[in-house]
Design a protein around this motif. Structure first.
Motif, PDB file in Angstrom:
ATOM      1  N   SER A   6      77.642 -28.258 -32.646  1.00  0.00           N
ATOM      2  CA  SER A   6      77.559 -26.922 -33.222  1.00  0.00           C
ATOM      3  C   SER A   6      76.663 -26.962 -34.453  1.00  0.00           C
ATOM      4  CB  SER A   6      78.952 -26.411 -33.591  1.00  0.00           C
ATOM      5  OG  SER A   6      79.536 -27.253 -34.552  1.00  0.00           O
ATOM      6  N   LEU A  12      72.379 -21.974 -40.152  1.00  0.00           N
ATOM      7  CA  LEU A  12      71.961 -20.816 -39.359  1.00  0.00           C
ATOM      8  C   LEU A  12      71.144 -19.818 -40.171  1.00  0.00           C
ATOM      9  CD1 LEU A  12      75.148 -19.996 -37.267  1.00  0.00           C
ATOM     10  CD2 LEU A  12      72.994 -20.962 -36.461  1.00  0.00           C
ATOM     11  N   TYR A  16      68.138 -17.655 -38.679  1.00  0.00           N
ATOM     12  CA  TYR A  16      68.271 -16.205 -38.513  1.00  0.00           C
ATOM     13  C   TYR A  16      67.203 -15.473 -39.321  1.00  0.00           C
ATOM     14  CZ  TYR A  16      72.960 -16.547 -36.335  1.00  0.00           C
ATOM     15  OH  TYR A  16      74.011 -16.796 -35.509  1.00  0.00           O
ATOM     16  N   VAL A  26      67.814 -12.663 -31.168  1.00  0.00           N
ATOM     17  CA  VAL A  26      68.599 -13.896 -31.078  1.00  0.00           C
ATOM     18  C   VAL A  26      69.905 -13.607 -30.351  1.00  0.00           C
ATOM     19  CG1 VAL A  26      69.824 -15.670 -32.400  1.00  0.00           C
ATOM     20  CG2 VAL A  26      67.634 -14.775 -33.225  1.00  0.00           C
ATOM     21  N   ARG A  28      73.510 -15.458 -29.691  1.00  0.00           N
ATOM     22  CA  ARG A  28      74.372 -16.581 -30.066  1.00  0.00           C
ATOM     23  C   ARG A  28      75.557 -16.543 -29.122  1.00  0.00           C
ATOM     24  NH1 ARG A  28      75.308 -21.050 -32.718  1.00  0.00           N
ATOM     25  NH2 ARG A  28      76.981 -21.143 -34.233  1.00  0.00           N
ATOM     26  N   VAL A  29      75.724 -17.589 -28.331  1.00  0.00           N
ATOM     27  CA  VAL A  29      76.757 -17.633 -27.312  1.00  0.00           C
ATOM     28  C   VAL A  29      77.807 -18.656 -27.717  1.00  0.00           C
ATOM     29  CG1 VAL A  29      77.225 -18.060 -24.874  1.00  0.00           C
ATOM     30  CG2 VAL A  29      75.057 -17.009 -25.566  1.00  0.00           C
ATOM     31  N   HIS A  30      79.053 -18.251 -27.622  1.00  0.00           N
ATOM     32  CA  HIS A  30      80.166 -19.157 -27.914  1.00  0.00           C
ATOM     33  C   HIS A  30      80.926 -19.423 -26.629  1.00  0.00           C
ATOM     34  CE1 HIS A  30      80.333 -19.191 -32.355  1.00  0.00           C
ATOM     35  NE2 HIS A  30      79.737 -18.011 -32.230  1.00  0.00           N
ATOM     36  N   GLY A  38      85.554 -19.295 -32.744  1.00  0.00           N
ATOM     37  CA  GLY A  38      84.278 -19.320 -33.444  1.00  0.00           C
ATOM     38  C   GLY A  38      84.388 -18.744 -34.841  1.00  0.00           C
ATOM     39  N   THR A  40      83.223 -16.003 -36.016  1.00  0.00           N
ATOM     40  CA  THR A  40      82.664 -14.680 -35.773  1.00  0.00           C
ATOM     41  C   THR A  40      82.523 -13.867 -37.045  1.00  0.00           C
ATOM     42  OG1 THR A  40      83.639 -14.714 -33.564  1.00  0.00           O
ATOM     43  CG2 THR A  40      82.916 -12.594 -34.387  1.00  0.00           C
ATOM     44  N   GLN A  43      79.787 -15.213 -39.315  1.00  0.00           N
ATOM     45  CA  GLN A  43      78.442 -14.951 -38.809  1.00  0.00           C
ATOM     46  C   GLN A  43      78.069 -13.481 -38.939  1.00  0.00           C
ATOM     47  OE1 GLN A  43      77.363 -16.894 -35.139  1.00  0.00           O
ATOM     48  NE2 GLN A  43      78.851 -18.525 -35.544  1.00  0.00           N
ATOM     49  N   CYS A  47      74.863 -12.044 -41.114  1.00  0.00           N
ATOM     50  CA  CYS A  47      73.873 -11.101 -40.579  1.00  0.00           C
ATOM     51  C   CYS A  47      73.775  -9.853 -41.458  1.00  0.00           C
ATOM     52  CB  CYS A  47      74.216 -10.718 -39.144  1.00  0.00           C
ATOM     53  SG  CYS A  47      73.919 -12.056 -37.962  1.00  0.00           S
ATOM     54  N   THR A  56      78.511  -7.602 -31.263  1.00  0.00           N
ATOM     55  CA  THR A  56      79.438  -8.603 -30.747  1.00  0.00           C
ATOM     56  C   THR A  56      79.913  -8.129 -29.384  1.00  0.00           C
ATOM     57  OG1 THR A  56      80.166  -9.186 -32.974  1.00  0.00           O
ATOM     58  CG2 THR A  56      81.606  -9.829 -31.158  1.00  0.00           C
TER      59      THR A  56
END
Length: 75
Positions: A6, A12, A16, A26, A28-30, A38, A40, A43, A47, A56
């Motif tokens: 990770s 990141l 970003y 972009v 972003r896959v979890h 994650g 979430t 992040q 952003c 999301t």
């Protein structure tokens, strides 16, 4: 099989920011349920702070997928 490494949240931000500056999109896959496993919220905060629009999109958790695969029904 082994999970891929990770990326720490602090690593990141420059990625970003560069993507934002270059006008890139972009994804972003979890794995699993990102809201449980994650970062979430962190992040999303990142952003917002650096001015990146985001969305999301929730997936399904492993237990829901397993129940569907086994045709398990509630009730």
């Amino acid at each position: 099989s082994q999970s891929p490494p990770s990326i720490p949240l602090e690593d990141l931000e420059p990625l970003y920011t560069r993507a934002r500056d270059e006008g890139l999109v972009v994804a972003r896959v979890h794995t699993g349920d990102p809201s449980i496993y994650g970062a979430t919220a962190e992040q999303r905060d990142l952003c917002r702070r650096i001015g990146i629009d985001f969305e999301t999109i929730p997936g399904i958790s492993a237990f829901s997928a397993a129940a569907a695969r086994m045709d398990v029904r509630g009730g």
